[in-house]
Scaffold this active site. Sequence first.
Site, PDB file in Angstrom:
ATOM      1  N   HIS A   1       0.843  -1.183   0.000  1.00  0.00           N
ATOM      2  CA  HIS A   1       0.000   0.000   0.000  1.00  0.00           C
ATOM      3  C   HIS A   1       0.889   1.247   0.000  1.00  0.00           C
ATOM      4  O   HIS A   1       1.998   1.232   0.533  1.00  0.00           O
ATOM      5  CB  HIS A   1      -0.876   0.049   1.249  1.00  0.00           C
ATOM      6  CG  HIS A   1      -2.029  -0.911   1.232  1.00  0.00           C
ATOM      7  ND1 HIS A   1      -1.890  -2.247   0.975  1.00  0.00           N
ATOM      8  CD2 HIS A   1      -3.357  -0.703   1.443  1.00  0.00           C
ATOM      9  CE1 HIS A   1      -3.073  -2.838   1.037  1.00  0.00           C
ATOM     10  NE2 HIS A   1      -3.986  -1.913   1.322  1.00  0.00           N
TER      11      HIS A   1
ATOM     12  N   GLU B   1      -2.142   6.841  -0.324  1.00  0.00           N
ATOM     13  CA  GLU B   1      -3.548   7.148  -0.085  1.00  0.00           C
ATOM     14  C   GLU B   1      -3.646   8.160   1.059  1.00  0.00           C
ATOM     15  O   GLU B   1      -4.057   9.298   0.859  1.00  0.00           O
ATOM     16  CB  GLU B   1      -4.375   5.902   0.247  1.00  0.00           C
ATOM     17  CG  GLU B   1      -5.860   6.247   0.424  1.00  0.00           C
ATOM     18  CD  GLU B   1      -6.726   5.073   0.855  1.00  0.00           C
ATOM     19  OE1 GLU B   1      -7.905   5.045   0.476  1.00  0.00           O
ATOM     20  OE2 GLU B   1      -6.220   4.205   1.595  1.00  0.00           O
TER      21      GLU B   1
ATOM     22  N   ASP C   1     -12.383  -2.764   0.985  1.00  0.00           N
ATOM     23  CA  ASP C   1     -13.108  -3.363   2.112  1.00  0.00           C
ATOM     24  C   ASP C   1     -14.604  -3.081   1.980  1.00  0.00           C
ATOM     25  O   ASP C   1     -15.137  -2.175   2.636  1.00  0.00           O
ATOM     26  CB  ASP C   1     -12.604  -2.784   3.441  1.00  0.00           C
ATOM     27  CG  ASP C   1     -11.152  -3.121   3.725  1.00  0.00           C
ATOM     28  OD1 ASP C   1     -10.843  -4.321   3.830  1.00  0.00           O
ATOM     29  OD2 ASP C   1     -10.337  -2.185   3.817  1.00  0.00           O
TER      30      ASP C   1
END
Length: 341
Positions: free
Chosen positions: A199, A202, A281
């Site tokens: 990741h 973000e 999610d």
Amino acid sequence: MRDLSKLPKAHLHLHFTGSMRVDTLRELAAGYGVRLPAALVDGDPLRLPPTERGWFRFQRLYDAARACVRSEADMRRIVDEAAQDDAAEGSGRLEIQVDPTSYAPFVGGITPAVEIVLDAARAASAAHGIEVAVVVAASRMRHPLDARTLARLAAQYAGSGAGEVVGFGLSNDERRGDTAEFAHAFRIARDAGLASVPHGGELLGPAHVHDVVRDLVPDRLGHGVRAAEDARVLDDLVGRGVALEVCPASNVSLGVYADDAHVPLRTLVDAGAQVALGADDPLLFGSRLVAQYEAARTVHGFDDAALADLARSSVRASRATAATRERLLAGVDAWLAHDPR
């Protein structure tokens, strides 16, 4: 307009616990006598500020859901239902991400936890006509040595087909941990042929994207949307061929952007980035994969040819087997050639 649920695609950014159906979570919680926070079951997507306090609330909700997964049967059910739901939305390839340390106490260790997920992925692939592979992910909240242990474990199951490990990730709050300290774990994974899929970009901006690219050498970047804020960083990603797993619903729910219209999807695509839309999610963000494509159509103005390109990009960014890749790309062409009138 063509039916987006029939557009063949690959889903490359879906977390194990976060993939759960709300009804499944309710049933598991009732069975274990767990009282769930209302925000997990009220049907409303999260709306949180992009602060440490906002992330803390998100993490507490995620942990509450994860606490309801306490057996091999629970784990198998989650994989099976994730595959079934994705197949219904046109996914021919799912690379589901799991941190096995969360479930190890209930099944005898991290090795059984991984093997349960892999075996469930093979069974779900056969049952639902979708190729399900696995990304093993470490957490920024844990010691980097823990990541090395997970990378060595993931390497033992490296492959590209259903029920094999195809990548190694790094998740959780981007503001935690020193990215460079996880580099050794990612070298272990790359040496085993696994895709590097951390990741980044973000919650934090272009400087963080730069650090992740430098230290972890990603093949794909989970999110990466903040690269749009710096043309040099974005151009570097494009030049390196790093694919971006863009999850608009996640970006909005976590307060990175005020609404779907502010997600820089068009900027990324116009810059030549390889973009694979993901749902991240759905349990918490209330939005599955097709909804991300619908947002690209209705909010960002992507016509069907551009949506087909997004689907092709997802397939090409995947680690799908050659046969699956060829079948899905041919399916995208057929979807676009079909006259919906």
